[in-house]
Design a protein around this motif. Structure first.
Motif, PDB file in Angstrom:
ATOM      1  N   ALA A   1       0.814  -1.306  -0.026  1.00  0.00           N
ATOM      2  CA  ALA A   1      -0.442   0.379   0.172  1.00  0.00           C
ATOM      3  C   ALA A   1       1.273   0.981  -0.094  1.00  0.00           C
ATOM      4  N   VAL A   2       2.029   1.417   0.478  1.00  0.00           N
ATOM      5  CA  VAL A   2       2.887   2.478   0.727  1.00  0.00           C
ATOM      6  C   VAL A   2       3.576   3.032  -0.616  1.00  0.00           C
ATOM      7  N   VAL A   3       3.969   2.156  -1.137  1.00  0.00           N
ATOM      8  CA  VAL A   3       4.094   1.670  -3.029  1.00  0.00           C
ATOM      9  C   VAL A   3       3.054   2.377  -4.174  1.00  0.00           C
ATOM     10  N   GLY A   4       1.420   1.566  -3.104  1.00  0.00           N
ATOM     11  CA  GLY A   4       0.222   2.347  -4.305  1.00  0.00           C
ATOM     12  C   GLY A   4       0.629   3.524  -3.925  1.00  0.00           C
ATOM     13  N   CYS A   5       0.482   3.973  -2.772  1.00  0.00           N
ATOM     14  CA  CYS A   5       0.859   5.652  -2.566  1.00  0.00           C
ATOM     15  C   CYS A   5       1.619   6.575  -3.046  1.00  0.00           C
ATOM     16  N   LEU A   6       2.997   5.497  -3.447  1.00  0.00           N
ATOM     17  CA  LEU A   6       3.990   6.640  -4.065  1.00  0.00           C
ATOM     18  C   LEU A   6       3.799   6.503  -5.424  1.00  0.00           C
ATOM     19  N   ILE A   7       3.553   5.558  -5.902  1.00  0.00           N
ATOM     20  CA  ILE A   7       2.945   5.672  -7.253  1.00  0.00           C
ATOM     21  C   ILE A   7       2.183   6.640  -7.552  1.00  0.00           C
ATOM     22  N   LYS A   8       0.959   6.690  -6.949  1.00  0.00           N
ATOM     23  CA  LYS A   8      -0.382   7.480  -7.666  1.00  0.00           C
ATOM     24  C   LYS A   8       0.037   8.897  -6.815  1.00  0.00           C
ATOM     25  N   ARG A   9       1.029   9.190  -6.152  1.00  0.00           N
ATOM     26  CA  ARG A   9       1.284  10.513  -5.515  1.00  0.00           C
ATOM     27  C   ARG A   9       2.173  10.776  -7.149  1.00  0.00           C
ATOM     28  N   ALA A  10       2.927  10.085  -7.382  1.00  0.00           N
ATOM     29  CA  ALA A  10       3.777  10.591  -8.520  1.00  0.00           C
ATOM     30  C   ALA A  10       3.276  10.681 -10.161  1.00  0.00           C
ATOM     31  N   SER A  11       2.339  10.205  -9.762  1.00  0.00           N
ATOM     32  CA  SER A  11       1.016  10.179 -11.207  1.00  0.00           C
ATOM     33  C   SER A  11       0.525  11.463 -11.331  1.00  0.00           C
ATOM     34  N   GLN A  12      -0.144  12.029 -10.072  1.00  0.00           N
ATOM     35  CA  GLN A  12      -0.451  13.284 -10.084  1.00  0.00           C
ATOM     36  C   GLN A  12       0.392  14.315 -10.800  1.00  0.00           C
ATOM     37  N   LYS A  13       1.308  14.093 -10.514  1.00  0.00           N
ATOM     38  CA  LYS A  13       2.363  15.098 -11.531  1.00  0.00           C
ATOM     39  C   LYS A  13       2.443  15.431 -12.961  1.00  0.00           C
ATOM     40  N   ILE A  14       2.146  15.907 -13.475  1.00  0.00           N
ATOM     41  CA  ILE A  14       1.717  15.848 -14.839  1.00  0.00           C
ATOM     42  C   ILE A  14       2.700  17.358 -15.636  1.00  0.00           C
ATOM     43  N   ASP A  15       3.984  17.140 -16.270  1.00  0.00           N
ATOM     44  CA  ASP A  15       4.949  18.333 -16.736  1.00  0.00           C
ATOM     45  C   ASP A  15       4.309  18.015 -18.416  1.00  0.00           C
ATOM     46  N   ILE A  16       4.546  19.633 -19.050  1.00  0.00           N
ATOM     47  CA  ILE A  16       3.330  20.127 -19.586  1.00  0.00           C
ATOM     48  C   ILE A  16       5.146  19.951 -20.358  1.00  0.00           C
ATOM     49  N   ARG A  17       5.137  19.119 -22.355  1.00  0.00           N
ATOM     50  CA  ARG A  17       6.151  18.506 -22.803  1.00  0.00           C
ATOM     51  C   ARG A  17       6.364  19.713 -24.104  1.00  0.00           C
ATOM     52  N   PRO A  18       6.710  21.089 -24.288  1.00  0.00           N
ATOM     53  CA  PRO A  18       6.514  20.657 -25.505  1.00  0.00           C
ATOM     54  C   PRO A  18       7.278  20.487 -26.871  1.00  0.00           C
ATOM     55  N   ARG A  19       8.410  19.931 -26.545  1.00  0.00           N
ATOM     56  CA  ARG A  19       8.702  18.848 -27.629  1.00  0.00           C
ATOM     57  C   ARG A  19       8.540  17.626 -27.655  1.00  0.00           C
ATOM     58  N   TRP A  20       7.231  17.595 -27.029  1.00  0.00           N
ATOM     59  CA  TRP A  20       7.178  16.217 -27.251  1.00  0.00           C
ATOM     60  C   TRP A  20       7.175  15.372 -28.630  1.00  0.00           C
ATOM     61  N   ARG A  21       8.402  14.506 -28.794  1.00  0.00           N
ATOM     62  CA  ARG A  21       7.918  13.420 -30.530  1.00  0.00           C
ATOM     63  C   ARG A  21       7.447  11.988 -30.273  1.00  0.00           C
ATOM     64  N   THR A  22       7.132  12.234 -30.988  1.00  0.00           N
ATOM     65  CA  THR A  22       6.218  10.621 -31.580  1.00  0.00           C
ATOM     66  C   THR A  22       6.429   9.304 -31.102  1.00  0.00           C
ATOM     67  N   ASP A  23       7.854   9.111 -31.784  1.00  0.00           N
ATOM     68  CA  ASP A  23       8.951   7.891 -30.925  1.00  0.00           C
ATOM     69  C   ASP A  23       9.401   8.236 -29.617  1.00  0.00           C
ATOM     70  N   GLU A  24       9.075   9.527 -28.871  1.00  0.00           N
ATOM     71  CA  GLU A  24       9.256   9.107 -27.313  1.00  0.00           C
ATOM     72  C   GLU A  24       7.976   8.804 -26.442  1.00  0.00           C
ATOM     73  N   VAL A  25       6.902   8.461 -26.934  1.00  0.00           N
ATOM     74  CA  VAL A  25       5.666   7.725 -26.664  1.00  0.00           C
ATOM     75  C   VAL A  25       5.547   6.862 -25.859  1.00  0.00           C
ATOM     76  N   GLU A  26       5.145   6.276 -24.954  1.00  0.00           N
ATOM     77  CA  GLU A  26       5.963   4.765 -24.581  1.00  0.00           C
ATOM     78  C   GLU A  26       3.997   4.498 -25.064  1.00  0.00           C
ATOM     79  N   VAL A  27       4.024   3.157 -26.030  1.00  0.00           N
ATOM     80  CA  VAL A  27       2.546   2.765 -26.243  1.00  0.00           C
ATOM     81  C   VAL A  27       2.650   1.851 -25.454  1.00  0.00           C
ATOM     82  N   THR A  28       1.585   1.845 -24.630  1.00  0.00           N
ATOM     83  CA  THR A  28       1.138   0.766 -23.338  1.00  0.00           C
ATOM     84  C   THR A  28       0.056   0.143 -24.121  1.00  0.00           C
ATOM     85  N   TRP A  29      -0.710   0.459 -24.712  1.00  0.00           N
ATOM     86  CA  TRP A  29      -1.960   0.474 -24.497  1.00  0.00           C
ATOM     87  C   TRP A  29      -1.915  -1.116 -25.659  1.00  0.00           C
ATOM     88  N   MET A  30      -0.805  -1.096 -26.057  1.00  0.00           N
ATOM     89  CA  MET A  30      -0.953  -1.719 -27.497  1.00  0.00           C
ATOM     90  C   MET A  30      -0.960  -3.200 -26.988  1.00  0.00           C
TER      91      MET A  30
END
Ligand code: FE2
Length: 314
Positions: free
Chosen positions: A285-314
């Motif tokens: 549960a401790v790690v669950g809280c840490l992951i959840k908290r980290a996932s809530q931190k969202i940065d904007i990425r002006p130079r985000w390229r197509t090939d840098e996207v981790e395709v987790t849904w395929m």
């Protein structure tokens, strides 16, 4: 945020409830076999039989209802597949978002929270795992590990052959305290790694020797090997904190050897309380809280390229 952690990788079915870094409940029930070994399907059935009671006990201890839980953290590996599946099926039945958690990392994080260490060298000792770990470049890196069986399995195997009962590790520790004579046993360190199966075989060949001396010699050899590897990792990483975690961490002789070595390098030493060293749901549960908290931190990425996207849904 309240996270419910489920641990079911091996013997133990555990449920922990954690609010951010604070443990509200840590309930568990462990499978025990007659021989002390583990039959994976039997352990999975045990987990299915006890899970409702363990959940009820945890909610009661935390004074919470299932509706108060925001997310379920599940230990998805490493572990025995039937036991992991029993955990997964239970996690799904709770109808909450599920956060997958690595069991070994959970041992580290609960130790860090309890000790308030930020960046320790971690010596992780359990039945199946024996690793010397440190955080570097975004990941926990393994600096040295067993090449065959874990320290806990080595102690169990040795103890079982000598009829020392179910909790062989504790019995070996008791007998070792009365040992006086060191019996020559193989000391196998290969670079930063070590092996334990040769030590078990050689020690069992000396079973006619005094049992106290044999247990003492077994412990001294096994722990000195691990201390040597840990010392090299500590010298290399220059960490100033050392954490001993996992099911075998409660051994006082191992604690003393590592603590003594660490103090010579100016490193503070901590071993978590017994409740957090054995497998438990709170650490998940401790790690669950840490992951959840980290996932809530969202940065904007002006130079985000197509090939840098981790395709987790395929
Ligand atoms: Fe564990």
């Amino acid at each position: 945020m309240i996270c419910l952690g489920i641990e079911s990788t091996a013997h133990t079915f555990g449920i922990g409830l954690v609010e951010n870094r604070k443990v509200l409940a840590n309930s568990r029930d462990s499978y025990k076999s007659q021989t002390g070994g583990i039959i994976p399907m039997d352990a999975a059935n045990h987990h299915r039989n006890v899970r409702e009671n363990v959940l009820e006990e945890a909610l009661k201890a935390a004074n919470l209802a299932l509706g108060d839980v925001d997310a379920v953290a599940l230990s998805t590996g490493p572990g025995l597949p039937p036991c992991l599946l029993a955990g997964l099926e239970f996690a799904k039945s709770l109808g909450k978002p599920i956060i997958p958690v690595n069991h070994c990392v959970a041992h580290i994080e609960i130790g860090k929270i309890e000790s308030d260490f930020r960046d320790p060298l971690v010596v992780y000792v359990s039945g199946g795992n024996t690793q010397v770990i440190a955080f570097e470049s975004g990941k926990y890196r393994v600096f040295g590990e067993t090449l065959d069986i874990g320290l806990g399995n080595a102690l169990d195997k040795f103890g079982r052959e000598l009829d020392l009962g179910m909790l062989a590790g504790m019995r070996i520790e008791e007998l070792a305290q009365k040992g006086k004579k060191y019996l020559e046993l193989p000391y196998t360190v290969k670079g930063m790694d070590l092996t334990y199966s040769g030590l078990v075989t050689a020690a069992l060949r000396k079973r006619k020797e005094n049992i106290n001396d044999l247990c003492y010699s077994f412990q001294e050899t096994a722990f000195a090997m691990l201390t040597e590897v840990s010392e090299r990792a500590l010298a290399h990483t220059q960490k100033k904190e050392m954490l001993l975690v996992g099911g075998c961490a409660s051994n006082k002789r191992l604690q003393a050897m590592l603590k003594d070595m660490g103090s010579k390098h100016g490193a503070r030493f901590h071993v978590p309380q017994r409740d957090y060293n054995g497998d438990n749901g709170a650490m998940i549960a401790v790690v669950g809280c840490l992951i959840k908290r980290a996932s809530q931190k969202i940065d904007i990425r002006p130079r985000w390229r197509t090939d840098e996207v981790e395709v987790t849904w395929m």
